[in-house]
Design an enzyme around this catalytic site. Structure first.
Site, PDB file in Angstrom:
ATOM      1  N   PRO A  45       0.781  -1.249   0.000  1.00  0.00           N
ATOM      2  CA  PRO A  45       0.000   0.000   0.000  1.00  0.00           C
ATOM      3  C   PRO A  45       0.811   1.298   0.000  1.00  0.00           C
ATOM      4  O   PRO A  45       0.354   2.282  -0.562  1.00  0.00           O
ATOM      5  CB  PRO A  45      -0.826  -0.074   1.298  1.00  0.00           C
ATOM      6  CG  PRO A  45      -0.675  -1.445   1.826  1.00  0.00           C
ATOM      7  CD  PRO A  45       0.544  -2.049   1.216  1.00  0.00           C
ATOM      8  N   LYS A 100       3.578   7.069 -12.781  1.00  0.00           N
ATOM      9  CA  LYS A 100       2.366   6.556 -12.115  1.00  0.00           C
ATOM     10  C   LYS A 100       1.717   7.644 -11.252  1.00  0.00           C
ATOM     11  O   LYS A 100       0.497   7.838 -11.280  1.00  0.00           O
ATOM     12  CB  LYS A 100       2.750   5.336 -11.263  1.00  0.00           C
ATOM     13  CG  LYS A 100       1.617   4.764 -10.433  1.00  0.00           C
ATOM     14  CD  LYS A 100       0.506   4.212 -11.288  1.00  0.00           C
ATOM     15  CE  LYS A 100      -0.729   3.902 -10.469  1.00  0.00           C
ATOM     16  NZ  LYS A 100      -1.890   3.582 -11.260  1.00  0.00           N
ATOM     17  N   LYS A 158      -3.074   9.134  -1.636  1.00  0.00           N
ATOM     18  CA  LYS A 158      -1.606   8.970  -1.523  1.00  0.00           C
ATOM     19  C   LYS A 158      -0.936   9.395  -2.840  1.00  0.00           C
ATOM     20  O   LYS A 158       0.042  10.152  -2.831  1.00  0.00           O
ATOM     21  CB  LYS A 158      -1.294   7.502  -1.221  1.00  0.00           C
ATOM     22  CG  LYS A 158       0.184   7.144  -1.334  1.00  0.00           C
ATOM     23  CD  LYS A 158       0.413   5.629  -1.370  1.00  0.00           C
ATOM     24  CE  LYS A 158       0.027   4.993  -2.680  1.00  0.00           C
ATOM     25  NZ  LYS A 158       0.380   3.581  -2.819  1.00  0.00           N
TER      26      LYS A 158
HETATM   27  P1  NAD Z   1      -4.672  -3.421  -0.833  1.00  0.00           P
HETATM   28  O1  NAD Z   1      -4.694  -2.617   0.395  1.00  0.00           O
HETATM   29  O2  NAD Z   1      -5.887  -4.137  -1.295  1.00  0.00           O
HETATM   30  O3  NAD Z   1      -3.497  -4.536  -0.742  1.00  0.00           O
HETATM   31  C1  NAD Z   1      -2.290  -4.361  -0.052  1.00  0.00           C
HETATM   32  C2  NAD Z   1      -1.939  -5.687   0.613  1.00  0.00           C
HETATM   33  O4  NAD Z   1      -0.668  -5.536   1.262  1.00  0.00           O
HETATM   34  C3  NAD Z   1      -2.958  -6.100   1.683  1.00  0.00           C
HETATM   35  O5  NAD Z   1      -3.375  -7.432   1.456  1.00  0.00           O
HETATM   36  C4  NAD Z   1      -2.182  -5.965   2.988  1.00  0.00           C
HETATM   37  O6  NAD Z   1      -2.587  -6.888   3.973  1.00  0.00           O
HETATM   38  C5  NAD Z   1      -0.757  -6.237   2.509  1.00  0.00           C
HETATM   39  N1  NAD Z   1       0.276  -5.741   3.409  1.00  0.00           N
HETATM   40  C6  NAD Z   1       0.298  -4.570   4.101  1.00  0.00           C
HETATM   41  N2  NAD Z   1       1.428  -4.485   4.835  1.00  0.00           N
HETATM   42  C7  NAD Z   1       2.144  -5.615   4.577  1.00  0.00           C
HETATM   43  C8  NAD Z   1       3.408  -6.111   5.037  1.00  0.00           C
HETATM   44  N3  NAD Z   1       4.184  -5.428   5.866  1.00  0.00           N
HETATM   45  N4  NAD Z   1       3.813  -7.324   4.559  1.00  0.00           N
HETATM   46  C9  NAD Z   1       3.050  -8.048   3.724  1.00  0.00           C
HETATM   47  N5  NAD Z   1       1.842  -7.629   3.262  1.00  0.00           N
HETATM   48  C10 NAD Z   1       1.405  -6.426   3.678  1.00  0.00           C
HETATM   49  O7  NAD Z   1      -4.119  -2.443  -1.972  1.00  0.00           O
HETATM   50  P2  NAD Z   1      -4.247  -2.620  -3.561  1.00  0.00           P
HETATM   51  O8  NAD Z   1      -5.460  -1.914  -4.023  1.00  0.00           O
HETATM   52  O9  NAD Z   1      -4.007  -4.041  -3.924  1.00  0.00           O
HETATM   53  O10 NAD Z   1      -2.986  -1.712  -4.023  1.00  0.00           O
HETATM   54  C11 NAD Z   1      -1.663  -2.169  -3.898  1.00  0.00           C
HETATM   55  C12 NAD Z   1      -0.739  -1.154  -4.566  1.00  0.00           C
HETATM   56  O11 NAD Z   1      -1.102  -1.005  -5.938  1.00  0.00           O
HETATM   57  C13 NAD Z   1      -0.820   0.247  -3.936  1.00  0.00           C
HETATM   58  O12 NAD Z   1       0.467   0.825  -3.952  1.00  0.00           O
HETATM   59  C14 NAD Z   1      -1.777   0.978  -4.883  1.00  0.00           C
HETATM   60  O13 NAD Z   1      -1.567   2.382  -4.851  1.00  0.00           O
HETATM   61  C15 NAD Z   1      -1.438   0.350  -6.219  1.00  0.00           C
HETATM   62  N6  NAD Z   1      -2.508   0.326  -7.215  1.00  0.00           N
HETATM   63  C16 NAD Z   1      -3.796  -0.032  -6.882  1.00  0.00           C
HETATM   64  C17 NAD Z   1      -4.773  -0.079  -7.892  1.00  0.00           C
HETATM   65  C18 NAD Z   1      -6.221  -0.481  -7.600  1.00  0.00           C
HETATM   66  O14 NAD Z   1      -7.064  -0.326  -8.481  1.00  0.00           O
HETATM   67  N7  NAD Z   1      -6.534  -0.996  -6.424  1.00  0.00           N
HETATM   68  C19 NAD Z   1      -4.439   0.226  -9.221  1.00  0.00           C
HETATM   69  C20 NAD Z   1      -3.117   0.553  -9.521  1.00  0.00           C
HETATM   70  C21 NAD Z   1      -2.159   0.588  -8.523  1.00  0.00           C
END
Ligand code: NAD
Length: 324
Positions: free
Chosen positions: A66, A175, A244
């Protein structure tokens, strides 16, 4: 089998991306702090276990986390395990940060990882949860040409448009700016559609016209029809995460001394929305926040049907509600 890969962060994006690696015959070791994510990954055929148990068996580790703060912490853990435990295959480890991280942290992390002979590529994605599931993400990678070539095949299991965009940190730069643009379009479109609605124009008609005209954007073509007009608000990309990204873009504009106030204004609006809405709110719920302040200014009433006190005269004969 295409070899052993680690995947840290099995969230809304990471889980379907890691599943696509399994489908493409990689042997994947997944890690997450959320036990439910691990259960789902095991059910799909993935391996789970502590980082220190599998780190010496993988050639690459993908991060989909995240925030930069969490990425930095996980990289510290990786460094400590790599230095404390010999890797079975003496190939340099490749780390690919596919999260949306802060570009200056990425450059610093690259310097640090180099000291431990760990290769690093930033490869954030666009396309959202649907494209993560379909394996059709757009991936913008930063790093050396050699490092990019080394991980291109792996990236190709998760995306279809894969760009090498420059040296380390370039992917994260693009990004952040892309998401600032996307957030600006979304905010402007929500205000525009709600203003038109106050004049009696149905949102679907406004969106149909924008999408055949120059006012169109990813927000009008995809987010309005799928998540806003349907009121499902379930794009899978949270308000907190887009906030963010806009914050990072705003800081980049400030650091460069650019004379523009737009990034700050957009950031403030998303920040206010994130304070006003649920912690888990989807980013498309910015539309609800827009209606709350348009209401306060008296442009719309609760039912969106007539003007309420405080509406300003635009200087034309048309006033909100006058087309009804
Ligand atoms: P999310 O919150 O659904 O997933 C993040 C995962 O990381 C969670 O499962 C959480 O438990 C895990 N996590 C947190 N701390 C951790 C640690 N110390 N060790 C291991 N696992 C840990 O977020 P997301 O929507 O999947 O987004 C992930 C990344 O991708 C972010 O940087 C976001 O900005 C980017 N992103 C998201 C999207 C979207 O549509 N959701 C699109 C493009 C980019």
């Amino acid at each position: 089998m295409n070899g052993n890969v680690g995947f840290i962060g099995l969230g809304k994006m990471g889980l379907p991306m890691a599943k696509n690696l399994l489908r493409n015959h990689y042997n994947v070791f997944g890690a997450d702090v959320n036990e439910d994510a691990l259960i789902e990954f095991r059910a799909a055929g993935g391996n789970t276990g502590k980082l220190e148990e599998w780190i010496s068996d993988v050639h690459s580790i993908i991060l989909m986390l995240p925030s930069s703060a969490i990425v930095n912490k996980v990289l510290e853990d990786i460094i400590s395990y790599v230095t404390h435990r010999a890797r079975a295959n003496h190939e340099p480890l490749m780390i690919i940060d596919m999260s949306s991280s802060y570009p200056s942290d990425t450059r610093e992390n690259n310097k640090k990882l180099k000291q431990y002979h760990i290769n690093f590529v930033d490869a954030p994605v666009s396309g959202g949860v649907k494209k993560a599931v379909d394996g059709t993400l757009t991936i913008m990678a930063g790093g050396t040409a050699d490092h990019f070539q080394n991980c291109k095949r792996l990236l190709g299991s998760m995306g279809t448009n894969i760009f090498h965009v420059g040296p380390i940190g370039s992917g994260h730069l693009i990004k952040a700016i892309n998401n600032y643009l996307s957030a600006s379009h979304l905010l402007a479109s929500c205000e525009a559609v709600q203003l038109l609605e106050s004049f009696g124009v149905e949102p679907k008609h406004a969106i149909n016209v924008f999408n055949q005209s120059t006012g169109r954007s990813g927000s009008t073509e995809y987010k309005f029809p799928n998540f806003i007009l349907t009121e499902s608000y379930d794009s899978g990309f949270s308000l907190d995460l887009i906030k963010k990204d806009i914050g990072m873009a705003n800081q980049l504009f400030k650091d460069s001394g650019a004379a523009t106030s737009l990034p700050e204004m957009v950031y403030q609006k998303y920040n206010e929305a994130s304070n006003a809405l649920d912690k888990e709110a989807d980013h498309t719920e910015i539309n609800k926040f827009v209606s709350s302040y348009l209401l306060k200014r008296g442009i719309l009433n609760e039912e969106n049907e007539k003007i309420v006190a405080g509406s300003t005269d635009s200087g034309t004969n048309l006033r909100p509600g006058s087309l009804r």
